[in-house]
Design a protein around this motif. Sequence first.
Motif, mmCIF file in Angstrom:
data_model
loop_
_atom_site.group_PDB
_atom_site.id
_atom_site.type_symbol
_atom_site.label_atom_id
_atom_site.label_comp_id
_atom_site.label_asym_id
_atom_site.label_seq_id
_atom_site.Cartn_x
_atom_site.Cartn_y
_atom_site.Cartn_z
ATOM 1 N N SER A 1 -0.499 0.683 10.633
ATOM 2 C CA SER A 1 -1.840 0.542 10.348
ATOM 3 C C SER A 1 -2.767 1.816 10.497
ATOM 4 N N PRO A 2 -3.934 1.849 9.805
ATOM 5 C CA PRO A 2 -4.793 2.740 10.418
ATOM 6 C C PRO A 2 -5.450 2.477 11.771
ATOM 7 N N GLN B 1 -3.230 4.234 1.168
ATOM 8 C CA GLN B 1 -2.855 4.460 2.788
ATOM 9 C C GLN B 1 -3.656 5.875 3.212
ATOM 10 N N SER C 1 -6.206 7.274 2.105
ATOM 11 C CA SER C 1 -7.748 6.766 2.116
ATOM 12 C C SER C 1 -8.042 6.137 3.126
ATOM 13 N N ALA C 2 -7.313 4.974 3.291
ATOM 14 C CA ALA C 2 -7.531 4.241 4.545
ATOM 15 C C ALA C 2 -7.541 4.853 5.941
ATOM 16 N N ASP D 1 -10.387 7.354 6.671
ATOM 17 C CA ASP D 1 -11.523 6.616 6.812
ATOM 18 C C ASP D 1 -11.478 6.083 8.357
#
Length: 299
Positions: free
Chosen positions: A142-143, A169, A171-172, A175
């Motif tokens: 996960s980010p 994914q 993009s997230a 960020d």
Amino acid sequence: MSGLTGIVPILLTPFDSNFDVDFGSLRIEVDATLNTGVSGIGIAIGSEIFKLTPKERREVLRAVVDQVDGRVPVVMNTSAPGTAPAVQLAAEAAEAGASRLMIWPPDFFATGPDSVIEHLSAVAEAAQLPIILQDVPQSPISPALALKIAEEVPLVDTIKVETNPTVAQVSAMVDVVGDKLTVLGGAGGGTLIEEHRRGARGTMPFASQAGVFMAVWRALEAGDEGEAAAILEECILPVSRLGFQGADMFYHVHKTLLCQANVFRSPRVRPPTAKIDDVSQAELEQLLKRLNTQKVSQI
């Protein structure tokens, strides 16, 4: 942020009639790939490393490092389900001359984020090399976990995103991780343009198409998305579409491309491998004829 950027192709491993590594063809592949202007070279799942013996893994890495001769970083995948084997693989890769490691978290059991950080910390301490995290479907990152890893394991400076949907994914991930990690795309590179728009700083495709990926990358970096899209749609997506039809057909497709380029002497894929059916073989032959007429060199 000091991670790896640009096009970093994954080498395919050539095999002779006895299914031994064809080191002559491997060295030719390295030079052909470097001649396209890539930012690095990798040895990973696309190289069939899971079919190589421990001795062969070391020999392949040493041959690649020797042929690269310091021109670009050499990335070695040292993923393993246990910390002890992962540490051993990482130490051996460092001794053999790898510039960087690529690792996905242990995937046999989901043991939680703390154990992932402990695992990566042990590997980093053993090898003392920069690490590319690999976010793969069998062991997604996960980010939030990626950011925590970056903060607690300083040698981790890059993440390769391959969980679906990869564009979302990427993009997230961009960020959340900000300037803590360099984000790369993966999964064959078919969505490189969309990933680039969202902050990805490169991708890791098969070496068989290093030339066309470099053409796409140069166009993107120059701000010409139209040119990038034209090349990707004409040269890359047809190969990806055929290669990912099922099983491990992508190995057969990409090795055949290297044979067509006079880089490999044989497209042999080491067992176990799925045999190409007659319809798919005909489609591959049609694809080769089509690619042979294009102006952009595959490699």
